[in-house]
Design an enzyme around this catalytic site. Structure first.
Site, PDB file in Angstrom:
ATOM      1  N   HIS A 143      -4.450  37.602  73.252  1.00  0.00           N
ATOM      2  CA  HIS A 143      -4.014  36.358  72.613  1.00  0.00           C
ATOM      3  C   HIS A 143      -4.864  35.201  73.137  1.00  0.00           C
ATOM      4  O   HIS A 143      -4.888  34.909  74.334  1.00  0.00           O
ATOM      5  CB  HIS A 143      -2.529  36.109  72.876  1.00  0.00           C
ATOM      6  CG  HIS A 143      -1.658  37.055  72.129  1.00  0.00           C
ATOM      7  ND1 HIS A 143      -0.479  37.545  72.621  1.00  0.00           N
ATOM      8  CD2 HIS A 143      -1.812  37.605  70.890  1.00  0.00           C
ATOM      9  CE1 HIS A 143       0.064  38.364  71.722  1.00  0.00           C
ATOM     10  NE2 HIS A 143      -0.728  38.417  70.672  1.00  0.00           N
ATOM     11  N   ALA A 144      -5.558  34.558  72.213  1.00  0.00           N
ATOM     12  CA  ALA A 144      -6.628  33.631  72.564  1.00  0.00           C
ATOM     13  C   ALA A 144      -6.200  32.504  73.493  1.00  0.00           C
ATOM     14  O   ALA A 144      -6.883  32.175  74.457  1.00  0.00           O
ATOM     15  CB  ALA A 144      -7.221  33.056  71.275  1.00  0.00           C
ATOM     16  N   ARG A 145      -5.069  31.891  73.206  1.00  0.00           N
ATOM     17  CA  ARG A 145      -4.680  30.667  73.923  1.00  0.00           C
ATOM     18  C   ARG A 145      -4.130  30.923  75.317  1.00  0.00           C
ATOM     19  O   ARG A 145      -3.913  29.980  76.081  1.00  0.00           O
ATOM     20  CB  ARG A 145      -3.609  29.942  73.104  1.00  0.00           C
ATOM     21  CG  ARG A 145      -2.341  30.748  72.940  1.00  0.00           C
ATOM     22  CD  ARG A 145      -1.418  30.137  71.902  1.00  0.00           C
ATOM     23  NE  ARG A 145      -0.293  31.013  71.598  1.00  0.00           N
ATOM     24  CZ  ARG A 145       0.533  30.817  70.561  1.00  0.00           C
ATOM     25  NH1 ARG A 145       0.329  29.803  69.740  1.00  0.00           N
ATOM     26  NH2 ARG A 145       1.529  31.637  70.349  1.00  0.00           N
ATOM     27  N   GLU A 146      -3.914  32.173  75.668  1.00  0.00           N
ATOM     28  CA  GLU A 146      -3.286  32.489  76.955  1.00  0.00           C
ATOM     29  C   GLU A 146      -4.358  32.564  78.043  1.00  0.00           C
ATOM     30  O   GLU A 146      -4.665  33.618  78.581  1.00  0.00           O
ATOM     31  CB  GLU A 146      -2.481  33.792  76.809  1.00  0.00           C
ATOM     32  CG  GLU A 146      -1.387  33.650  75.746  1.00  0.00           C
ATOM     33  CD  GLU A 146      -0.752  34.960  75.290  1.00  0.00           C
ATOM     34  OE1 GLU A 146      -1.077  36.029  75.839  1.00  0.00           O
ATOM     35  OE2 GLU A 146       0.082  34.912  74.354  1.00  0.00           O
ATOM     36  N   ARG A 163      -3.971  31.944  68.534  1.00  0.00           N
ATOM     37  CA  ARG A 163      -3.438  33.162  69.143  1.00  0.00           C
ATOM     38  C   ARG A 163      -4.190  34.415  68.680  1.00  0.00           C
ATOM     39  O   ARG A 163      -4.401  35.348  69.452  1.00  0.00           O
ATOM     40  CB  ARG A 163      -1.956  33.283  68.748  1.00  0.00           C
ATOM     41  CG  ARG A 163      -1.293  34.637  68.996  1.00  0.00           C
ATOM     42  CD  ARG A 163       0.170  34.552  68.596  1.00  0.00           C
ATOM     43  NE  ARG A 163       0.863  35.827  68.530  1.00  0.00           N
ATOM     44  CZ  ARG A 163       1.650  36.310  69.501  1.00  0.00           C
ATOM     45  NH1 ARG A 163       1.812  35.645  70.624  1.00  0.00           N
ATOM     46  NH2 ARG A 163       2.264  37.465  69.336  1.00  0.00           N
ATOM     47  N   ASN A 201      -1.981  42.019  69.064  1.00  0.00           N
ATOM     48  CA  ASN A 201      -0.922  42.787  69.707  1.00  0.00           C
ATOM     49  C   ASN A 201       0.181  43.219  68.734  1.00  0.00           C
ATOM     50  O   ASN A 201       1.267  43.600  69.154  1.00  0.00           O
ATOM     51  CB  ASN A 201      -0.320  41.991  70.865  1.00  0.00           C
ATOM     52  CG  ASN A 201       0.132  42.894  72.011  1.00  0.00           C
ATOM     53  OD1 ASN A 201      -0.493  43.929  72.267  1.00  0.00           O
ATOM     54  ND2 ASN A 201       1.214  42.519  72.688  1.00  0.00           N
ATOM     55  N   ARG A 202      -0.145  43.173  67.453  1.00  0.00           N
ATOM     56  CA  ARG A 202       0.694  43.782  66.422  1.00  0.00           C
ATOM     57  C   ARG A 202      -0.123  44.784  65.618  1.00  0.00           C
ATOM     58  O   ARG A 202       0.343  45.309  64.630  1.00  0.00           O
ATOM     59  CB  ARG A 202       1.237  42.719  65.453  1.00  0.00           C
ATOM     60  CG  ARG A 202       2.073  41.630  66.091  1.00  0.00           C
ATOM     61  CD  ARG A 202       3.418  42.144  66.593  1.00  0.00           C
ATOM     62  NE  ARG A 202       4.197  41.055  67.205  1.00  0.00           N
ATOM     63  CZ  ARG A 202       4.038  40.640  68.464  1.00  0.00           C
ATOM     64  NH1 ARG A 202       3.149  41.222  69.255  1.00  0.00           N
ATOM     65  NH2 ARG A 202       4.777  39.649  68.933  1.00  0.00           N
ATOM     66  N   HIS A 226      -0.864  38.710  79.598  1.00  0.00           N
ATOM     67  CA  HIS A 226      -0.493  37.672  78.626  1.00  0.00           C
ATOM     68  C   HIS A 226       0.076  36.493  79.404  1.00  0.00           C
ATOM     69  O   HIS A 226       0.296  36.551  80.601  1.00  0.00           O
ATOM     70  CB  HIS A 226       0.615  38.191  77.696  1.00  0.00           C
ATOM     71  CG  HIS A 226       0.181  39.194  76.683  1.00  0.00           C
ATOM     72  ND1 HIS A 226       0.128  38.926  75.337  1.00  0.00           N
ATOM     73  CD2 HIS A 226      -0.190  40.494  76.813  1.00  0.00           C
ATOM     74  CE1 HIS A 226      -0.270  40.007  74.676  1.00  0.00           C
ATOM     75  NE2 HIS A 226      -0.471  40.981  75.550  1.00  0.00           N
ATOM     76  N   SER A 227       0.381  35.420  78.683  1.00  0.00           N
ATOM     77  CA  SER A 227       1.250  34.383  79.232  1.00  0.00           C
ATOM     78  C   SER A 227       2.084  33.849  78.078  1.00  0.00           C
ATOM     79  O   SER A 227       1.668  33.942  76.920  1.00  0.00           O
ATOM     80  CB  SER A 227       0.437  33.256  79.872  1.00  0.00           C
ATOM     81  OG  SER A 227      -0.292  32.529  78.909  1.00  0.00           O
ATOM     82  N   TYR A 228       3.272  33.309  78.331  1.00  0.00           N
ATOM     83  CA  TYR A 228       3.742  32.980  79.642  1.00  0.00           C
ATOM     84  C   TYR A 228       5.190  33.432  79.791  1.00  0.00           C
ATOM     85  O   TYR A 228       5.750  34.022  78.866  1.00  0.00           O
ATOM     86  CB  TYR A 228       3.660  31.445  79.864  1.00  0.00           C
ATOM     87  CG  TYR A 228       4.420  30.602  78.846  1.00  0.00           C
ATOM     88  CD1 TYR A 228       3.830  30.247  77.633  1.00  0.00           C
ATOM     89  CD2 TYR A 228       5.724  30.166  79.100  1.00  0.00           C
ATOM     90  CE1 TYR A 228       4.533  29.470  76.709  1.00  0.00           C
ATOM     91  CE2 TYR A 228       6.410  29.396  78.168  1.00  0.00           C
ATOM     92  CZ  TYR A 228       5.823  29.058  76.978  1.00  0.00           C
ATOM     93  OH  TYR A 228       6.514  28.308  76.065  1.00  0.00           O
ATOM     94  N   TYR A 250      11.720  40.695  73.047  1.00  0.00           N
ATOM     95  CA  TYR A 250      12.095  40.861  71.644  1.00  0.00           C
ATOM     96  C   TYR A 250      11.404  42.104  71.112  1.00  0.00           C
ATOM     97  O   TYR A 250      10.406  42.552  71.674  1.00  0.00           O
ATOM     98  CB  TYR A 250      11.709  39.642  70.799  1.00  0.00           C
ATOM     99  CG  TYR A 250      10.311  39.106  71.059  1.00  0.00           C
ATOM    100  CD1 TYR A 250       9.182  39.696  70.505  1.00  0.00           C
ATOM    101  CD2 TYR A 250      10.129  37.995  71.882  1.00  0.00           C
ATOM    102  CE1 TYR A 250       7.916  39.197  70.747  1.00  0.00           C
ATOM    103  CE2 TYR A 250       8.855  37.489  72.131  1.00  0.00           C
ATOM    104  CZ  TYR A 250       7.764  38.089  71.550  1.00  0.00           C
ATOM    105  OH  TYR A 250       6.502  37.603  71.797  1.00  0.00           O
ATOM    106  N   GLU A 259       3.563  39.142  81.498  1.00  0.00           N
ATOM    107  CA  GLU A 259       3.600  37.757  80.997  1.00  0.00           C
ATOM    108  C   GLU A 259       3.533  36.880  82.232  1.00  0.00           C
ATOM    109  O   GLU A 259       4.522  36.689  82.936  1.00  0.00           O
ATOM    110  CB  GLU A 259       4.899  37.490  80.221  1.00  0.00           C
ATOM    111  CG  GLU A 259       5.029  38.255  78.926  1.00  0.00           C
ATOM    112  CD  GLU A 259       4.229  37.638  77.775  1.00  0.00           C
ATOM    113  OE1 GLU A 259       3.609  36.566  77.963  1.00  0.00           O
ATOM    114  OE2 GLU A 259       4.233  38.247  76.694  1.00  0.00           O
TER     115      GLU A 259
HETATM  116  N1  ARG Z   1       4.448  38.258  74.159  1.00  0.00           N
HETATM  117  C1  ARG Z   1       3.913  39.566  73.854  1.00  0.00           C
HETATM  118  C2  ARG Z   1       3.633  39.659  72.388  1.00  0.00           C
HETATM  119  O1  ARG Z   1       4.333  39.046  71.613  1.00  0.00           O
HETATM  120  C3  ARG Z   1       4.851  40.611  74.303  1.00  0.00           C
HETATM  121  C4  ARG Z   1       4.422  41.991  74.010  1.00  0.00           C
HETATM  122  C5  ARG Z   1       5.334  43.014  74.572  1.00  0.00           C
HETATM  123  N2  ARG Z   1       5.008  44.336  74.095  1.00  0.00           N
HETATM  124  C6  ARG Z   1       5.357  44.795  72.917  1.00  0.00           C
HETATM  125  N3  ARG Z   1       4.915  45.960  72.575  1.00  0.00           N
HETATM  126  N4  ARG Z   1       6.124  44.123  72.099  1.00  0.00           N
HETATM  127  O2  ARG Z   1       2.706  40.262  71.975  1.00  0.00           O
HETATM  128 ZN    ZN Z   2       0.441  37.106  74.419  1.00  0.00          ZN
END
Ligand code: ARG
Ligand code: ZN
Length: 411
Positions: free
Chosen positions: A174-177, A229, A246-247, A299-301, A351, A374
């Site tokens: 995630h770019a901004r972290e 991001r 990360n999705r 990651h943060s935060y 989440y 995080e």
């Molecule tokens: N803040 C991270 C995100 O949104 C948490 C990732 C946690 N891992 C996960 N597989 N959801 O990407």
């Molecule tokens: Zn992140």
């Protein structure tokens, strides 16, 4: 013209840079019912959910544009949702970051952890290490980013020809972290340049560290949009580039906590692994999966140590091991003067969100120990002031030490 020239010399982008003037961050501490009400704002223009905890009692930080502010305040009032203003104007933080960046001497000097480095500077440092410590360090580009930047993994190995257990670390998906690449860089710095003191971490374990997993986005967050991001790839909607890296991983992809709509921050992509950055990391991990025993993604935060799964509230069978090791890592952080981490599975303490790299590493690559860190803090968030990098990374290195010792002793 003069001004532009000056801007070019100083390395600041004036023209296209997104302004966050008047954007506030409100911190709410919602009940479950209130959280459900608030969720309708999640992807609305003018709103950005900086975090989205589901654990009752945790804070939710929402950035609101000046245009939406009055209406949102009435909504909060009407629904009786308490809040406080964490930041009155996010742009002032951005400008403070710029001022510090500009004041930093450009004369080449030893690496320090009181400033955020750009992609090129990070890679120069890695190259310097490879030249200076050929018996400990090798570099491998695991492929190029969408815009053609090399994704450089530094391999730190004191011997063993690849037979030792390894730890894979990345930062900056995630770019901004920004603290994520900075922390990865500090780990590299300590393992290599302070090897005399840290040799116990490298005498039986190899380290593969990719400090900037999303280099295009990272640079974009420096030059164009501090709150960026995603990646920067073209999507089916012009004007809405980028996928949430990360999705984008192919394990229960897009099942939950992700979006099909390219303009949203958590856009999962058109297909799993649409993003070259995710594919490059996947291929590197699969090629080395027998050796890699532990995966850590920075990651943060918020101060969480999260383990799988992010796609379901069910726990992996070995969650107890994951929990205990994280608790030890958290204790080390506490002993170093940091705050303890909130520990648990992503779904249960943060989440549900599928398609994360952590889930993929455990679920598909078979790397049993897989964590998302995080990093702290919980106030400044993405804009952790450069003055605070040093204490943040040195404390977290004590956690890294715990992960390293565990791998050394158990594999
Ligand atoms: N803040 C991270 C995100 O949104 C948490 C990732 C946690 N891992 C996960 N597989 N959801 O990407
Ligand atoms: Zn992140």
């Amino acid at each position: 013209m003069r001004l532009l020239l000056l801007a070019a010399v100083l390395g600041i982008a004036l023209a296209a840079r997104v302004s966050y003037d008047g954007h506030k961050v409100l911190r709410v501490n919602p009940t479950d019912d209130q959280l459900a009400l608030l969720m309708q704002f999640k992807n609305r223009p003018g709103f950005s959910f900086r975090n989205e905890p589901r654990r009752t009692g945790a804070n939710l930080d929402i950035m609101v544009s000046p245009e939406q502010h009055a209406a949102f305040l009435s909504f909060l009032k009407e629904k009786n949702i308490g809040f406080h203003v964490l930041f009155d104007n996010i742009q002032t933080l951005i400008e403070a970051e710029d001022r510090r960046q500009r004041s930093m001497s450009k004369v080449p000097r030893a690496i320090s952890f009181d400033q955020y480095y750009r992609y090129d500077e990070i890679n120069s440092y890695l190259e310097e290490l490879a030249a200076k410590y050929p018996n400990l360090v090798t570099l491998e580009s695991i492929g190029k980013s969408y815009e053609g930047r090399d994704m450089v993994v530094i391999k730190i190995s004191s011997g063993g020809s690849g037979t030792r257990p390894a730890i894979l670390i990345d930062g900056g998906i995630h770019a901004r972290e920004w603290i994520a690449p900075a922390t990865a860089l500090y780990v590299i710095n300590q393992l290599v340049e302070n090897n005399a003191a840290n040799s116990a971490l490298t005498d039986a374990v190899d380290w593969y560290i990719l400090p900037v997993l999303n280099p295009d986005g990272y640079e974009y967050s420096h030059t164009e949009d501090r709150m960026w991001r995603k990646t920067v790839s073209v999507t089916p909607i012009s004007g809405c580039p980028g996928v949430d890296g990360n999705r984008n991983f192919g394990f229960h992809w897009n099942e939950v906590g992700a979006s099909d709509y390219p303009c949203y921050e958590d856009y999962a992509g058109e297909v799993a692994f649409s993003e070259i950055e995710a594919r490059n990391l996947r291929d590197f991990a699969l090629a080395n999966k027998e050796q890699i025993k532990l995966y850590l993604t920075f990651h943060s935060y918020g101060g969480y140590l999260l383990y799988p799964w992010g796609y379901t509230s069910e726990l992996p069978p070995d969650w107890h091991t994951l929990q205990e090791l994280a608790a030890d890592a958290s204790l080390a952080h506490l002993n170093a003067g940091g705050d303890p981490f909130t520990i648990g599975s992503s779904t249960n303490v943060l989440y549900a969100a599928a398609g994360g790299s952590d889930d993929y590493m455990k679920g598909v690559a078979g790397i049993e120990l897989s964590y998302t860190a995080e990093l702290t803090d919980t106030y400044y968030g993405f804009q952790l002031p450069a003055e605070l990098i040093n204490e943040t990374v040195t404390r977290f290195f004590e956690s890294v030490r715990v992960f390293g010792s565990y791998v050394k002793e158990n594999f």
